[in-house]
Design a protein around this motif. Structure first.
Motif, PDB file in Angstrom:
ATOM      1  N   GLY A  40      -0.556 -14.203  -3.328  1.00 45.98           N
ATOM      2  CA  GLY A  40       0.717 -13.856  -2.696  1.00 45.98           C
ATOM      3  C   GLY A  40       1.342 -12.623  -3.313  1.00 45.98           C
ATOM      4  O   GLY A  40       1.880 -11.759  -2.610  1.00 45.98           O
ATOM      5  N   ALA A  41       1.268 -12.506  -4.636  1.00 49.41           N
ATOM      6  CA  ALA A  41       1.820 -11.339  -5.323  1.00 49.41           C
ATOM      7  C   ALA A  41       1.086 -10.071  -4.912  1.00 49.41           C
ATOM      8  O   ALA A  41       1.702  -9.047  -4.608  1.00 49.41           O
ATOM      9  CB  ALA A  41       1.745 -11.535  -6.836  1.00 49.41           C
ATOM     10  N   VAL A  42      -0.249 -10.129  -4.882  1.00 48.94           N
ATOM     11  CA  VAL A  42      -1.042  -8.958  -4.504  1.00 48.94           C
ATOM     12  C   VAL A  42      -0.782  -8.572  -3.050  1.00 48.94           C
ATOM     13  O   VAL A  42      -0.585  -7.395  -2.734  1.00 48.94           O
ATOM     14  CB  VAL A  42      -2.544  -9.207  -4.752  1.00 48.94           C
ATOM     15  N   ALA A  43      -0.741  -9.550  -2.165  1.00 48.23           N
ATOM     16  CA  ALA A  43      -0.514  -9.267  -0.747  1.00 48.23           C
ATOM     17  C   ALA A  43       0.857  -8.634  -0.511  1.00 48.23           C
ATOM     18  O   ALA A  43       0.981  -7.674   0.249  1.00 48.23           O
ATOM     19  CB  ALA A  43      -0.651 -10.552   0.075  1.00 48.23           C
ATOM     20  N   LYS A  44       1.877  -9.147  -1.166  1.00 48.66           N
ATOM     21  CA  LYS A  44       3.226  -8.593  -0.994  1.00 48.66           C
ATOM     22  C   LYS A  44       3.301  -7.178  -1.553  1.00 48.66           C
ATOM     23  O   LYS A  44       3.866  -6.275  -0.922  1.00 48.66           O
ATOM     24  CB  LYS A  44       4.253  -9.498  -1.666  1.00 48.66           C
ATOM     25  N   ALA A  45       2.724  -6.957  -2.736  1.00 45.88           N
ATOM     26  CA  ALA A  45       2.742  -5.618  -3.331  1.00 45.88           C
ATOM     27  C   ALA A  45       1.991  -4.615  -2.456  1.00 45.88           C
ATOM     28  O   ALA A  45       2.411  -3.465  -2.325  1.00 45.88           O
ATOM     29  CB  ALA A  45       2.144  -5.653  -4.730  1.00 45.88           C
ATOM     30  N   ALA A  46       0.897  -5.058  -1.840  1.00 46.69           N
ATOM     31  CA  ALA A  46       0.089  -4.165  -1.007  1.00 46.69           C
ATOM     32  C   ALA A  46       0.840  -3.675   0.228  1.00 46.69           C
ATOM     33  O   ALA A  46       0.433  -2.688   0.845  1.00 46.69           O
ATOM     34  CB  ALA A  46      -1.200  -4.867  -0.594  1.00 46.69           C
ATOM     35  N   GLU A  47       1.943  -4.323   0.578  1.00 48.41           N
ATOM     36  CA  GLU A  47       2.755  -3.857   1.712  1.00 48.41           C
ATOM     37  C   GLU A  47       3.414  -2.511   1.421  1.00 48.41           C
ATOM     38  O   GLU A  47       3.704  -1.749   2.337  1.00 48.41           O
ATOM     39  CB  GLU A  47       3.832  -4.888   2.066  1.00 48.41           C
ATOM     40  N   THR A  48       3.659  -2.215   0.132  1.00 49.71           N
ATOM     41  CA  THR A  48       4.351  -0.974  -0.220  1.00 49.71           C
ATOM     42  C   THR A  48       3.625  -0.117  -1.257  1.00 49.71           C
ATOM     43  O   THR A  48       3.964   1.054  -1.415  1.00 49.71           O
ATOM     44  CB  THR A  48       5.772  -1.263  -0.751  1.00 49.71           C
ATOM     45  N   VAL A  49       2.643  -0.677  -1.950  1.00 50.10           N
ATOM     46  CA  VAL A  49       1.918   0.070  -2.981  1.00 50.10           C
ATOM     47  C   VAL A  49       0.515   0.371  -2.455  1.00 50.10           C
ATOM     48  O   VAL A  49      -0.209  -0.541  -2.052  1.00 50.10           O
ATOM     49  CB  VAL A  49       1.824  -0.741  -4.297  1.00 50.10           C
ATOM     50  N   LYS A  50       0.136   1.653  -2.474  1.00 51.54           N
ATOM     51  CA  LYS A  50      -1.183   2.061  -1.997  1.00 51.54           C
ATOM     52  C   LYS A  50      -2.200   2.046  -3.137  1.00 51.54           C
ATOM     53  O   LYS A  50      -1.846   2.157  -4.296  1.00 51.54           O
ATOM     54  CB  LYS A  50      -1.122   3.486  -1.424  1.00 51.54           C
ATOM     55  N   ASN A  51      -3.447   1.929  -2.765  1.00 51.45           N
ATOM     56  CA  ASN A  51      -4.585   2.099  -3.675  1.00 51.45           C
ATOM     57  C   ASN A  51      -4.632   1.090  -4.825  1.00 51.45           C
ATOM     58  O   ASN A  51      -5.072   1.421  -5.932  1.00 51.45           O
ATOM     59  CB  ASN A  51      -4.594   3.517  -4.258  1.00 51.45           C
ATOM     60  N   ILE A  52      -4.211  -0.151  -4.592  1.00 52.03           N
ATOM     61  CA  ILE A  52      -4.304  -1.169  -5.645  1.00 52.03           C
ATOM     62  C   ILE A  52      -5.784  -1.412  -5.949  1.00 52.03           C
ATOM     63  O   ILE A  52      -6.578  -1.642  -5.042  1.00 52.03           O
ATOM     64  CB  ILE A  52      -3.609  -2.479  -5.231  1.00 52.03           C
ATOM     65  N   SER A  53      -6.131  -1.343  -7.234  1.00 51.27           N
ATOM     66  CA  SER A  53      -7.536  -1.447  -7.623  1.00 51.27           C
ATOM     67  C   SER A  53      -7.851  -2.668  -8.481  1.00 51.27           C
ATOM     68  O   SER A  53      -8.985  -3.132  -8.494  1.00 51.27           O
ATOM     69  CB  SER A  53      -7.945  -0.206  -8.423  1.00 51.27           C
ATOM     70  N   TRP A  54      -6.900  -3.163  -9.258  1.00 46.38           N
ATOM     71  CA  TRP A  54      -7.187  -4.264 -10.172  1.00 46.38           C
ATOM     72  C   TRP A  54      -5.919  -5.055 -10.471  1.00 46.38           C
ATOM     73  O   TRP A  54      -4.823  -4.589 -10.232  1.00 46.38           O
ATOM     74  CB  TRP A  54      -7.824  -3.764 -11.471  1.00 46.38           C
ATOM     75  N   PHE A  55      -6.135  -6.259 -10.985  1.00 45.24           N
ATOM     76  CA  PHE A  55      -5.015  -7.069 -11.461  1.00 45.24           C
ATOM     77  C   PHE A  55      -5.404  -7.729 -12.774  1.00 45.24           C
ATOM     78  O   PHE A  55      -6.574  -7.924 -13.077  1.00 45.24           O
ATOM     79  CB  PHE A  55      -4.570  -8.113 -10.430  1.00 45.24           C
ATOM     80  N   GLU A  56      -4.382  -8.060 -13.536  1.00 49.75           N
ATOM     81  CA  GLU A  56      -4.550  -8.781 -14.798  1.00 49.75           C
ATOM     82  C   GLU A  56      -3.450  -9.828 -14.888  1.00 49.75           C
ATOM     83  O   GLU A  56      -2.272  -9.498 -14.737  1.00 49.75           O
ATOM     84  CB  GLU A  56      -4.434  -7.801 -15.968  1.00 49.75           C
ATOM     85  N   VAL A  57      -3.814 -11.077 -15.063  1.00 46.88           N
ATOM     86  CA  VAL A  57      -2.820 -12.128 -15.252  1.00 46.88           C
ATOM     87  C   VAL A  57      -2.309 -12.031 -16.685  1.00 46.88           C
ATOM     88  O   VAL A  57      -3.095 -12.099 -17.632  1.00 46.88           O
ATOM     89  CB  VAL A  57      -3.423 -13.519 -14.974  1.00 46.88           C
ATOM     90  N   VAL A  58      -0.999 -11.837 -16.831  1.00 43.05           N
ATOM     91  CA  VAL A  58      -0.437 -11.674 -18.174  1.00 43.05           C
ATOM     92  C   VAL A  58       0.264 -12.927 -18.677  1.00 43.05           C
ATOM     93  O   VAL A  58       0.399 -13.112 -19.883  1.00 43.05           O
ATOM     94  CB  VAL A  58       0.503 -10.445 -18.255  1.00 43.05           C
ATOM     95  N   ASP A  59       0.722 -13.784 -17.764  1.00 44.12           N
ATOM     96  CA  ASP A  59       1.272 -15.070 -18.191  1.00 44.12           C
ATOM     97  C   ASP A  59       1.324 -16.034 -17.016  1.00 44.12           C
ATOM     98  O   ASP A  59       1.289 -15.636 -15.862  1.00 44.12           O
ATOM     99  CB  ASP A  59       2.643 -14.942 -18.867  1.00 44.12           C
ATOM    100  N   ILE A  60       1.340 -17.302 -17.349  1.00 45.44           N
ATOM    101  CA  ILE A  60       1.377 -18.367 -16.352  1.00 45.44           C
ATOM    102  C   ILE A  60       2.451 -19.358 -16.776  1.00 45.44           C
ATOM    103  O   ILE A  60       2.483 -19.796 -17.923  1.00 45.44           O
ATOM    104  CB  ILE A  60       0.021 -19.092 -16.246  1.00 45.44           C
ATOM    105  N   ARG A  61       3.327 -19.680 -15.845  1.00 48.64           N
ATOM    106  CA  ARG A  61       4.377 -20.672 -16.085  1.00 48.64           C
ATOM    107  C   ARG A  61       4.429 -21.618 -14.891  1.00 48.64           C
ATOM    108  O   ARG A  61       3.846 -21.357 -13.856  1.00 48.64           O
ATOM    109  CB  ARG A  61       5.739 -19.978 -16.220  1.00 48.64           C
ATOM    110  N   GLY A  62       5.164 -22.669 -15.047  1.00 47.28           N
ATOM    111  CA  GLY A  62       5.326 -23.591 -13.939  1.00 47.28           C
ATOM    112  C   GLY A  62       6.530 -24.484 -14.118  1.00 47.28           C
ATOM    113  O   GLY A  62       7.188 -24.467 -15.158  1.00 47.28           O
ATOM    114  N   HIS A  63       6.787 -25.254 -13.080  1.00 49.67           N
ATOM    115  CA  HIS A  63       7.903 -26.204 -13.097  1.00 49.67           C
ATOM    116  C   HIS A  63       7.320 -27.605 -12.997  1.00 49.67           C
ATOM    117  O   HIS A  63       6.408 -27.855 -12.199  1.00 49.67           O
ATOM    118  CB  HIS A  63       8.845 -25.929 -11.929  1.00 49.67           C
ATOM    119  N   ILE A  64       7.858 -28.506 -13.799  1.00 45.33           N
ATOM    120  CA  ILE A  64       7.411 -29.901 -13.803  1.00 45.33           C
ATOM    121  C   ILE A  64       8.576 -30.775 -13.369  1.00 45.33           C
ATOM    122  O   ILE A  64       9.698 -30.626 -13.846  1.00 45.33           O
ATOM    123  CB  ILE A  64       6.940 -30.316 -15.208  1.00 45.33           C
ATOM    124  N   ASP A  65       8.277 -31.686 -12.460  1.00 45.37           N
ATOM    125  CA  ASP A  65       9.289 -32.636 -11.995  1.00 45.37           C
ATOM    126  C   ASP A  65       8.662 -34.022 -11.989  1.00 45.37           C
ATOM    127  O   ASP A  65       7.690 -34.263 -11.265  1.00 45.37           O
ATOM    128  CB  ASP A  65       9.774 -32.247 -10.598  1.00 45.37           C
TER     129      ASP A  65
END
Length: 68
Positions: free
Chosen positions: A25-50
């Protein structure tokens, strides 16, 4: 291969389904306005617990893209 110059940005994707969904979802949304995306790196992961259950994923993603 020609020389190139790249820039990177940090964004955060979220999903109630999965970590992968948050990344995609993050990559798809960014691709709407950012051209030439070539790579991604996950820098952190968080979540919510209920009630001892993971209910939401949040992933910090660094995206790299080639400058024209």
């Amino acid at each position: 291969m020609d020389d190139a110059v790249y820039k990177h940005i940090n964004i955060v994707g979220t999903s109630i389904e999965s970590i992968e969904g948050a990344i995609e979802g993050a990559v798809a949304k960014a691709a709407e306005t950012v051209k030439n995306i070539s790579w991604f790196e996950v820098v952190d992961i968080r979540g919510h617990i209920d009630g001892a259950k993971v209910t939401h994923y949040q992933v910090g993603v660094k995206l790299g893209f080639r400058l024209d």
